[in-house]
Design a protein around this motif. Structure first.
Motif, PDB file in Angstrom:
ATOM      1  N   ASP A  31       0.824  -1.208   0.000  1.00  0.00           N
ATOM      2  CA  ASP A  31       0.000   0.000   0.000  1.00  0.00           C
ATOM      3  C   ASP A  31       0.859   1.260   0.000  1.00  0.00           C
ATOM      4  N   VAL A  32       1.956   1.241   0.740  1.00  0.00           N
ATOM      5  CA  VAL A  32       2.872   2.381   0.770  1.00  0.00           C
ATOM      6  C   VAL A  32       3.499   2.593  -0.609  1.00  0.00           C
ATOM      7  N   MET A  33       3.799   1.500  -1.293  1.00  0.00           N
ATOM      8  CA  MET A  33       4.504   1.561  -2.580  1.00  0.00           C
ATOM      9  C   MET A  33       3.561   1.641  -3.788  1.00  0.00           C
ATOM     10  N   ARG A  34       2.264   1.691  -3.541  1.00  0.00           N
ATOM     11  CA  ARG A  34       1.272   1.651  -4.627  1.00  0.00           C
ATOM     12  C   ARG A  34       1.533   2.677  -5.724  1.00  0.00           C
ATOM     13  N   TYR A  35       1.752   3.939  -5.359  1.00  0.00           N
ATOM     14  CA  TYR A  35       1.916   5.001  -6.347  1.00  0.00           C
ATOM     15  C   TYR A  35       3.383   5.205  -6.749  1.00  0.00           C
ATOM     16  N   LEU A  36       4.247   4.353  -6.277  1.00  0.00           N
ATOM     17  CA  LEU A  36       5.673   4.471  -6.599  1.00  0.00           C
ATOM     18  C   LEU A  36       6.153   3.332  -7.487  1.00  0.00           C
ATOM     19  N   THR A  37       5.751   2.120  -7.131  1.00  0.00           N
ATOM     20  CA  THR A  37       6.208   0.940  -7.876  1.00  0.00           C
ATOM     21  C   THR A  37       5.046   0.033  -8.259  1.00  0.00           C
ATOM     22  N   GLY A  38       3.842   0.469  -8.027  1.00  0.00           N
ATOM     23  CA  GLY A  38       2.690  -0.392  -8.254  1.00  0.00           C
ATOM     24  C   GLY A  38       2.502  -1.414  -7.154  1.00  0.00           C
ATOM     25  N   GLY A  39       3.203  -1.230  -6.032  1.00  0.00           N
ATOM     26  CA  GLY A  39       3.090  -2.133  -4.889  1.00  0.00           C
ATOM     27  C   GLY A  39       4.251  -3.092  -4.739  1.00  0.00           C
ATOM     28  N   THR A  40       5.177  -3.077  -5.684  1.00  0.00           N
ATOM     29  CA  THR A  40       6.343  -3.958  -5.602  1.00  0.00           C
ATOM     30  C   THR A  40       7.280  -3.468  -4.501  1.00  0.00           C
ATOM     31  N   PRO A  41       7.677  -4.351  -3.572  1.00  0.00           N
ATOM     32  CA  PRO A  41       8.572  -3.927  -2.486  1.00  0.00           C
ATOM     33  C   PRO A  41       9.992  -3.656  -2.996  1.00  0.00           C
ATOM     34  N   THR A  42      10.696  -2.814  -2.276  1.00  0.00           N
ATOM     35  CA  THR A  42      12.107  -2.560  -2.569  1.00  0.00           C
ATOM     36  C   THR A  42      12.923  -3.619  -1.838  1.00  0.00           C
ATOM     37  N   PRO A  43      13.778  -4.356  -2.543  1.00  0.00           N
ATOM     38  CA  PRO A  43      14.586  -5.376  -1.875  1.00  0.00           C
ATOM     39  C   PRO A  43      15.528  -4.771  -0.825  1.00  0.00           C
ATOM     40  N   ARG A  44      15.720  -5.505   0.257  1.00  0.00           N
ATOM     41  CA  ARG A  44      16.589  -5.033   1.334  1.00  0.00           C
ATOM     42  C   ARG A  44      17.976  -4.645   0.813  1.00  0.00           C
ATOM     43  N   ALA A  45      18.533  -5.431  -0.087  1.00  0.00           N
ATOM     44  CA  ALA A  45      19.869  -5.129  -0.622  1.00  0.00           C
ATOM     45  C   ALA A  45      19.886  -3.766  -1.312  1.00  0.00           C
ATOM     46  N   GLU A  46      18.809  -3.430  -1.990  1.00  0.00           N
ATOM     47  CA  GLU A  46      18.726  -2.130  -2.662  1.00  0.00           C
ATOM     48  C   GLU A  46      18.637  -0.996  -1.640  1.00  0.00           C
ATOM     49  N   VAL A  47      17.860  -1.203  -0.584  1.00  0.00           N
ATOM     50  CA  VAL A  47      17.773  -0.208   0.491  1.00  0.00           C
ATOM     51  C   VAL A  47      19.150  -0.018   1.122  1.00  0.00           C
ATOM     52  N   GLU A  48      19.798  -1.133   1.448  1.00  0.00           N
ATOM     53  CA  GLU A  48      21.078  -1.108   2.156  1.00  0.00           C
ATOM     54  C   GLU A  48      22.221  -0.574   1.299  1.00  0.00           C
ATOM     55  N   ASN A  49      22.245  -0.924   0.006  1.00  0.00           N
ATOM     56  CA  ASN A  49      23.387  -0.583  -0.841  1.00  0.00           C
ATOM     57  C   ASN A  49      23.193   0.659  -1.695  1.00  0.00           C
ATOM     58  N   ASP A  50      21.937   1.050  -1.929  1.00  0.00           N
ATOM     59  CA  ASP A  50      21.684   2.197  -2.800  1.00  0.00           C
ATOM     60  C   ASP A  50      20.988   3.353  -2.078  1.00  0.00           C
TER      61      ASP A  50
END
Length: 189
Positions: A31-50
């Motif tokens: 729900d948080v990502m609905r208007y950003l990615t269509g609801g697809t979660p951001t992988p932890r590695a992407e959060v941590e590394n990017d």
């Protein structure tokens, strides 16, 4: 942990490397990502590394601007705000943004934090114009922008790598200038 800004109910502070779990949990809610990615979660590695390294780097390159972890007065992580110039922005112009946990929606936190950032930008950071963008169909975010004092400027279309439901209606830009903010008798503070 450095506090950047405090409001009646919020503390906006610098992110730290220990916030990786907070950001991963936030970006894992469809729900948080609905208007950003269509609801697809951001992988932890992407959060941590990017994402988190980019958030942290902002504090060094742009004093007073960047990404700020939002907590309530008990220290509970609610999400984040950004108040930053984009590479294409002229001097004195900054983008306002926010992403909050679903449990914080509808409680006025986005408006409270946004008003405080606009106030700080116009009174302390030599900002001339604040703008924010969202999808046309994101009515909740649009209401926050309006309550913050921003006015709709334009509707535009972007080419996104993945189509999101509602993206065919375009994006909307809201903005307020320092002069408009200063002369508003009901100035949001």
């Amino acid at each position: 942990m450095t506090t950047f800004l405090e409001t009646d109910r919020l503390v906006l502070r610098r992110f730290t490397e220990s916030d990786v779990d907070n950001l991963t949990a936030l970006d894992s809610d469809p729900d948080v990502m609905r208007y950003l990615t269509g609801g697809t979660p951001t992988p932890r590695a992407e959060v941590e590394n990017d994402y988190l390294p980019a958030f942290l780097a902002y504090y060094e390159k742009c004093t007073g601007f960047g990404f700020w972890a939002a907590e309530d007065k008990t220290g509970t992580f609610l999400g984040w705000f950004h108040f930053r110039p984009q590479p294409h922005d002229p001097p004195g112009q900054v983008e306002l943004g926010y992403r909050l946990k679903k449990s914080a929606w509808g409680r006025g936190y986005a408006t409270e934090g946004s008003k405080a950032l606009v106030h700080k930008g116009f009174t302390d950071l030599d900002v001339d114009r604040v703008y924010a963008e969202t999808m046309v169909v994101n009515n909740s975010s649009r209401r926050v922008m309006e309550k913050t004092g921003l006015k709709q400027i334009r509707i535009f279309h972007q080419n996104w790598p993945h189509q999101i439901d509602g993206s065919q209606h375009g994006e909307v830009e809201y903005a307020i200038t320092k002069t408009e903010w200063q002369t508003n008798p009901k100035k949001p503070t």
